[in-house]
Design an enzyme around this catalytic site. Structure first.
Site, mmCIF file in Angstrom:
data_model
loop_
_atom_site.group_PDB
_atom_site.id
_atom_site.type_symbol
_atom_site.label_atom_id
_atom_site.label_comp_id
_atom_site.label_asym_id
_atom_site.label_seq_id
_atom_site.Cartn_x
_atom_site.Cartn_y
_atom_site.Cartn_z
ATOM 1 N N ASP A 9 -16.342 7.408 37.997
ATOM 2 C CA ASP A 9 -16.664 7.489 36.957
ATOM 3 C C ASP A 9 -18.428 7.633 37.107
ATOM 4 O O ASP A 9 -18.702 6.741 37.742
ATOM 5 C CB ASP A 9 -16.317 6.442 35.857
ATOM 6 C CG ASP A 9 -14.609 6.582 35.587
ATOM 7 O OD1 ASP A 9 -14.007 7.361 35.920
ATOM 8 O OD2 ASP A 9 -14.530 5.519 34.805
ATOM 9 N N ASP A 131 -5.354 10.441 26.113
ATOM 10 C CA ASP A 131 -6.007 9.186 25.974
ATOM 11 C C ASP A 131 -5.079 8.378 24.583
ATOM 12 O O ASP A 131 -5.667 8.868 23.959
ATOM 13 C CB ASP A 131 -7.393 9.198 26.087
ATOM 14 C CG ASP A 131 -7.787 9.926 27.234
ATOM 15 O OD1 ASP A 131 -7.154 9.868 28.241
ATOM 16 O OD2 ASP A 131 -9.015 10.415 27.315
#
Length: 242
Positions: A9, A131
């Site tokens: 990330d 998500d």
């Protein structure tokens, strides 16, 4: 055998991890995401999941230079997500070397655009990001919850030809408290041919074994690596990584 996908990330060009998607709970692990990617390759991994967290927050790609360095300096097959909202964004990701892109918010807010991308690029290059928080699909860098329930949301896209879904249980992400195996099992029961990529909460090799035993095809994991909870050499010894 379950597919193992380490994650990087990126915020401000750095390799970071958040807890439960909270940008205020950020830990920086490296100033060089491309170096981290090279280390994964040296260990024998062939896949990598890269998330542009600045892009997810800003609603447009920000860290394409970081992606470009990773794809230029390694042979990893990279899927990239975060901030892909427009035709220009998705083209920018592919031009920077992404083999696949992960798209979530657009599938909720602009389903016709997503369907257009699915038709143009094909199911092998497009991963549907799903998500989940409180059973609802979350969008825009996990800052907003939609009214979409997971399984009905997936149905329309599976029927349209989507093959790969990356599903993150947000309440688990970055917590090292174990993955949401029951959630992933329900998805696989509903869509048994889906290449489901589980994400969130992985804390150990035992968690990966449990996902494999539950029939989950693939797993993304990150914080457990950076916090030393998973010894990658042990993982490589246990799983044949090609």
């Amino acid at each position: 055998m379950i597919e193992l996908i380490p994650a990087i990330d990126i915020i401000d060009g750095q390799c970071v991890r958040l807890t439960k998607g909270d940008y205020q709970q950020k830990t920086v692990y490296s100033d060089s995401p491309s170096q981290v990617a090279a280390e994964f390759q040296q260990l024998g991994f062939s896949r990598l999941h890269v998330v542009d967290l600045d892009g997810a927050k800003s609603k447009h790609i920000v860290n394409d230079d970081g992606l470009r360095r990773i794809t230029a300096e390694t042979r990893l097959t990279v899927d990239f997500g975060g901030g892909i909202k427009t035709d220009d964004d998705i083209e920018k990701a592919f031009e920077a070397g992404a083999a696949m892109v992960t798209v979530g918010s657009v599938a909720v807010t602009e389903p016709q655009r997503f369907m257009g991308w699915l038709s143009k690029y094909g199911a092998d290059r497009l991963i549907l990001g799903a998500d989940v928080r409180g059973g609802k699909i979350s969008i825009n860098g996990w800052k907003e919850d939609s009214t979409e329930d997971l399984l009905p949301f997936l149905r329309q896209y599976v029927e349209a030809g989507v093959k790969r879904v990356l599903c993150t249980e947000i309440s688990k992400d970055g917590t090292l408290q174990g993955p949401a195996i029951d959630l992933y099992r329900r998805v696989m029961q509903a869509y048994p041919t889906l290449h489901l990529i589980a994400s969130g909460g992985v804390s150990s090799i035992a968690d990966i074994r449990a996902l494999e035993a539950a029939g989950i095809p693939a797993v993304v994991f990150g914080k457990a690596i950076y916090e030393g909870r998973i010894n990658l050499k042990d993982l490589v010894n246990e799983y044949v990584i090609s």
